[in-house]
Design an enzyme around this catalytic site. Structure first.
Site, mmCIF file in Angstrom:
data_model
loop_
_atom_site.group_PDB
_atom_site.id
_atom_site.type_symbol
_atom_site.label_atom_id
_atom_site.label_comp_id
_atom_site.label_asym_id
_atom_site.label_seq_id
_atom_site.Cartn_x
_atom_site.Cartn_y
_atom_site.Cartn_z
ATOM 1 N N LYS A 196 -33.437 33.668 -2.482
ATOM 2 C CA LYS A 196 -34.389 32.973 -1.645
ATOM 3 C C LYS A 196 -33.717 32.227 -0.497
ATOM 4 O O LYS A 196 -34.341 31.922 0.518
ATOM 5 C CB LYS A 196 -35.132 31.925 -2.502
ATOM 6 C CG LYS A 196 -35.927 32.494 -3.629
ATOM 7 C CD LYS A 196 -36.600 31.353 -4.418
ATOM 8 C CE LYS A 196 -37.301 31.846 -5.648
ATOM 9 N NZ LYS A 196 -37.731 30.728 -6.516
ATOM 10 N N GLU B 126 -27.268 36.019 4.714
ATOM 11 C CA GLU B 126 -27.022 35.186 3.536
ATOM 12 C C GLU B 126 -27.004 33.704 3.907
ATOM 13 O O GLU B 126 -26.698 33.347 5.048
ATOM 14 C CB GLU B 126 -25.660 35.551 2.916
ATOM 15 C CG GLU B 126 -25.730 36.474 1.716
ATOM 16 C CD GLU B 126 -26.220 35.770 0.449
ATOM 17 O OE1 GLU B 126 -26.898 34.724 0.543
ATOM 18 O OE2 GLU B 126 -25.939 36.273 -0.646
ATOM 19 N N ASP B 127 -27.297 32.855 2.949
ATOM 20 C CA ASP B 127 -27.188 31.419 3.172
ATOM 21 C C ASP B 127 -25.730 30.955 3.101
ATOM 22 O O ASP B 127 -25.250 30.236 3.959
ATOM 23 C CB ASP B 127 -28.058 30.633 2.170
ATOM 24 C CG ASP B 127 -27.853 31.069 0.715
ATOM 25 O OD1 ASP B 127 -27.013 31.966 0.443
ATOM 26 O OD2 ASP B 127 -28.539 30.518 -0.164
ATOM 27 N N ASP C 58 -19.721 32.116 -1.293
ATOM 28 C CA ASP C 58 -18.896 31.215 -2.104
ATOM 29 C C ASP C 58 -17.712 32.030 -2.644
ATOM 30 O O ASP C 58 -16.723 32.215 -1.957
ATOM 31 C CB ASP C 58 -19.801 30.640 -3.201
ATOM 32 C CG ASP C 58 -19.162 29.559 -4.027
ATOM 33 O OD1 ASP C 58 -18.126 29.020 -3.619
ATOM 34 O OD2 ASP C 58 -19.698 29.237 -5.106
ATOM 35 N N PHE D 72 -20.830 21.225 -3.290
ATOM 36 C CA PHE D 72 -22.160 21.768 -3.527
ATOM 37 C C PHE D 72 -23.110 21.217 -2.470
ATOM 38 O O PHE D 72 -23.269 20.008 -2.338
ATOM 39 C CB PHE D 72 -22.652 21.408 -4.930
ATOM 40 C CG PHE D 72 -23.949 22.093 -5.267
ATOM 41 C CD1 PHE D 72 -23.949 23.404 -5.722
ATOM 42 C CD2 PHE D 72 -25.159 21.441 -5.093
ATOM 43 C CE1 PHE D 72 -25.143 24.061 -6.009
ATOM 44 C CE2 PHE D 72 -26.359 22.082 -5.376
ATOM 45 C CZ PHE D 72 -26.350 23.387 -5.833
ATOM 46 N N ARG E 35 -34.988 23.023 -0.444
ATOM 47 C CA ARG E 35 -34.761 24.127 0.493
ATOM 48 C C ARG E 35 -35.325 23.783 1.876
ATOM 49 O O ARG E 35 -34.939 24.355 2.882
ATOM 50 C CB ARG E 35 -35.445 25.405 -0.010
ATOM 51 C CG ARG E 35 -34.892 25.951 -1.315
ATOM 52 C CD ARG E 35 -35.494 27.314 -1.587
ATOM 53 N NE ARG E 35 -35.316 27.752 -2.968
ATOM 54 C CZ ARG E 35 -34.258 28.395 -3.434
ATOM 55 N NH1 ARG E 35 -33.252 28.666 -2.638
ATOM 56 N NH2 ARG E 35 -34.189 28.780 -4.699
HETATM 57 P P1 5GP Z 1 -21.041 33.945 -4.648
HETATM 58 O O1 5GP Z 1 -21.185 35.243 -5.395
HETATM 59 O O2 5GP Z 1 -20.528 34.134 -3.234
HETATM 60 O O3 5GP Z 1 -20.178 32.978 -5.413
HETATM 61 O O4 5GP Z 1 -22.487 33.315 -4.669
HETATM 62 C C1 5GP Z 1 -23.219 32.996 -3.552
HETATM 63 C C2 5GP Z 1 -24.517 32.370 -4.014
HETATM 64 O O5 5GP Z 1 -24.253 31.212 -4.824
HETATM 65 C C3 5GP Z 1 -25.318 31.856 -2.832
HETATM 66 O O6 5GP Z 1 -26.183 32.833 -2.298
HETATM 67 C C4 5GP Z 1 -26.044 30.660 -3.420
HETATM 68 O O7 5GP Z 1 -27.241 31.090 -4.031
HETATM 69 C C5 5GP Z 1 -25.107 30.140 -4.502
HETATM 70 N N1 5GP Z 1 -24.298 28.996 -4.012
HETATM 71 C C6 5GP Z 1 -22.987 29.000 -3.764
HETATM 72 N N2 5GP Z 1 -22.565 27.789 -3.332
HETATM 73 C C7 5GP Z 1 -23.674 27.004 -3.275
HETATM 74 C C8 5GP Z 1 -23.903 25.641 -2.886
HETATM 75 O O8 5GP Z 1 -23.026 24.862 -2.469
HETATM 76 N N3 5GP Z 1 -25.190 25.200 -2.973
HETATM 77 C C9 5GP Z 1 -26.210 25.975 -3.405
HETATM 78 N N4 5GP Z 1 -27.430 25.439 -3.433
HETATM 79 N N5 5GP Z 1 -26.033 27.271 -3.787
HETATM 80 C C10 5GP Z 1 -24.778 27.778 -3.718
#
Ligand code: 5GP
Length: 184
Positions: A52, A108-109, A112, A161, A174
């Site tokens: 989302k 993507e938002d 990470d 975070f 959000r």
């Molecule tokens: P990745 O596979 O790159 O570790 O995961 C990315 C996803 O983890 C993002 O699309 C998001 O949903 C979640 N995520 C990673 N870091 C954060 C953060 O600092 N805050 C929030 N709310 N979600 C995060």
């Protein structure tokens, strides 16, 4: 920081600070929109919003793009860990569009560990798109476990975070127009 951001800080005392203000976000999104408009001249790319968290970014970004384009949506969830990405992605909602021979921009938002987007790219490559690029508002580069090529990045941020501008904590916040850090 705009008056709006200040107002939210007063309303939500659990937000420790604003990391990226709404003005900074809007300015950077406009720049990314311009870059994409130049790069995709003559193409009709499909922007794929990863739900989302990426919906505000998709909405703002596409309003700054001057080439014809389409949008589509995908929802994925990570198998296993609730707090840690495993990189094994389950598709909760698939694309409606056929992406074969199309230029795809994954929106993507935040990236990470990179595991989710890496898995998603691998999966979409099997559908033979002409190209796949990634546009991410945020990049937590220091948390990366898997190298992924990011073509359009809004901001690099530290390993904290964050919430706001699509990013949630327990499905909330959000709607904040800025990126904030919560109090520990
Ligand atoms: P990745 O596979 O790159 O570790 O995961 C990315 C996803 O983890 C993002 O699309 C998001 O949903 C979640 N995520 C990673 N870091 C954060 C953060 O600092 N805050 C929030 N709310 N979600 C995060």
């Amino acid at each position: 920081m705009t008056f709006d951001d200040q107002e939210y800080l007063r309303r939500y005392p659990f937000i420790e600070r604003v990391l990226i203000s709404s003005d900074e976000i809007q300015k950077r999104v406009r720049q990314l929109g311009n870059e994409i408009s130049i790069a995709y001249q003559g193409s009709q790319p499909i922007f794929v919003c990863i739900l989302k968290g990426a919906y505000p970014f998709l909405a703002d970004l596409t309003r700054c793009v001057s080439v014809d384009h389409e949008v589509d949506f995908m929802a994925v969830s990570s198998y296993g860990g609730a707090t840690q990405s495993t990189g094994v992605v389950k598709i909760e909602k698939d694309l409606k569009s056929n992406i074969t021979d199309r230029d795809v921009i994954l929106v993507e938002d935040i990236i990470d560990t990179g595991l989710t987007i890496a898995h998603l790219i691998e999966l979409l490559q099997t559908r033979a798109p002409r190209s796949i690029r990634v546009a991410s508002l945020l990049d937590k580069k220091s948390a990366r476990k898997k190298e992924v090529p990011l073509h359009y990045v809004g901001f690099e941020i530290p390993k904290e975070f964050v919430i706001g501008y699509g990013l949630d904590y327990d499905e909330k916040y959000r709607n904040l127009p800025f990126i904030g850090v919560m109090k520990a």
